[in-house]
Motif scaffolding. Structure first.
Motif, PDB file in Angstrom:
ATOM      1  N   SER A 200       0.849  -1.204   0.000  1.00 34.76           N
ATOM      2  CA  SER A 200       0.000   0.000   0.000  1.00 34.76           C
ATOM      3  C   SER A 200       0.880   1.248   0.000  1.00 34.76           C
ATOM      4  O   SER A 200       1.997   1.245   0.498  1.00 34.76           O
ATOM      5  CB  SER A 200      -0.923   0.005   1.223  1.00 34.76           C
ATOM      6  N   GLU A 201       0.328   2.322  -0.560  1.00 37.51           N
ATOM      7  CA  GLU A 201       1.131   3.546  -0.692  1.00 37.51           C
ATOM      8  C   GLU A 201       1.384   4.194   0.665  1.00 37.51           C
ATOM      9  O   GLU A 201       2.333   4.953   0.821  1.00 37.51           O
ATOM     10  CB  GLU A 201       0.406   4.526  -1.631  1.00 37.51           C
ATOM     11  N   GLU A 202       0.521   3.890   1.639  1.00 36.32           N
ATOM     12  CA  GLU A 202       0.694   4.515   2.958  1.00 36.32           C
ATOM     13  C   GLU A 202       1.769   3.812   3.801  1.00 36.32           C
ATOM     14  O   GLU A 202       2.167   4.337   4.831  1.00 36.32           O
ATOM     15  CB  GLU A 202      -0.620   4.483   3.775  1.00 36.32           C
ATOM     16  N   THR A 204       4.815   2.575   5.747  1.00 36.73           N
ATOM     17  CA  THR A 204       6.106   3.195   6.041  1.00 36.73           C
ATOM     18  C   THR A 204       7.204   2.217   5.634  1.00 36.73           C
ATOM     19  O   THR A 204       7.009   1.001   5.670  1.00 36.73           O
ATOM     20  CB  THR A 204       6.243   3.501   7.549  1.00 36.73           C
TER      21      THR A 204
END
Length: 312
Positions: A200-202, A204
């Motif tokens: 996912s782009e979120e 970390t």
């Protein structure tokens, strides 16, 4: 029993202990009492089959692991045999459902018992050796399964070989690269058991774990042990992901309704009393002298860097 430690001889004579060397006792008495604890759907015939597998493969495999290979964490033979029993019984959940097993084709039940035994053997006795040891364990185990034991192992073959219905595939891969898939009754590559999940782009950077054969198989083992309340230890060089796998799976992959968890790091200064205080501090007081996790839950305690403290 526990080690005598610093108790003076006078105290020891009062508690009446009899010391038997582990090598004289062997693992078979443990096996016999363990067989009595297996789920109800495992019949006497099944127990004979399981005992036959143990008697055939455990002696030579213990020999390979403890004498022909290097173990990062040296283990006693009885411990290795018990690890095998613990993992094996954790894979037999379906056998608690007597009706379901009774409806299954008996040949399939036999394939399950044999193959799950081999899987447990690979991930207990076979998992205690280092990288080079795995290659050796892989090649010798494959020979044992087709009843072609190396000459120097023949004296350890005390029981007749059995015919294994589902051999572990080869194809240039090791026995460690496969898992036994119950629904199909076949061995599958670990890498086939997981779908590709896009990152996912979120996410970390530090939380990203790319699925590899290692993450898949170690997560499976962590899950199996934790959900069956078995203690286990991951041993390996630094930076191989031991902490990351465990933390990720325990904090997000395990039913939070049933389990709470506590992570603790050992350092060179950690003492037994400090350890107890840390654990007590994370538990609720139930009644005088009794501490526990929130009602209805069980607590998983993960200790990192177990080798750091000085021996007291």
């Amino acid at each position: 029993g526990a080690a005598r430690g610093g108790a003076p001889p006078a105290t020891v004579s009062r508690c009446g202990m009899v010391y038997v060397q582990p090598s004289l006792l062997g693992w078979r008495p443990v096996l016999l009492s363990w067989l009595d604890t297996l789920p109800a759907a495992i019949t006497e015939a099944h127990k004979e089959q399981i005992t036959g597998m143990f008697d055939w493969l455990v002696p030579p495999c213990l020999r390979i692991a403890t004498k022909l290979c290097k173990q990062p964490q040296p283990m006693q033979e009885i411990n290795l045999a018990q690890s095998l029993m613990r993992l094996y019984e954790s894979l037999l959940d379906e056998f608690h459902d007597t009706a379901r097993i009774a409806e299954m084709n008996e040949n399939l039940v036999i394939v399950w018992l044999d193959s799950l035994f081999l899987f447990a053997l690979i991930w207990s006795i076979g998992a205690s050796v280092d990288e080079d040891g795995r290659r050796k364990f892989d090649s010798i185990l494959r020979k044992l399964l087709v009843n072609d034991p190396p000459a120097d192992l023949k004296i350890w073959m005390t029981s007749p070989a059995r015919k294994v219905t589902q051999l572990i595939p080869e194809g240039g891969m090791m026995v460690y690269d496969f898992m036994f898939d119950k629904p199909s009754g076949k061995w599958r590559k670990w890498t086939e058991t997981q779908e590709d999940v896009p990152i996912s782009e979120e996410a970390t950077y530090t939380s990203i774990i790319v699925p590899t054969v290692d993450t898949i198989r170690y997560t499976f083992l962590i899950d199996t042990f934790v959900t069956h309340k078995k203690n286990f230890m991951f041993v390996g060089p630094t930076g191989t992901g031991k902490t990351a796998y465990i933390k990720r799976h325990v904090s997000s992959g395990i039913d939070a309704e049933k389990f709470s968890y506590s992570f603790m790091n050992f350092s060179a200064q950690t003492s037994a009393n400090m350890t107890q205080d840390i654990i007590d501090g994370k538990l609720d007081k139930r009644k005088k002298g009794v501490f526990g996790p929130p009602m209805g839950k069980q607590m998983i305690i993960f200790v990192d860097d177990l080798n750091m403290p000085q021996v007291e």
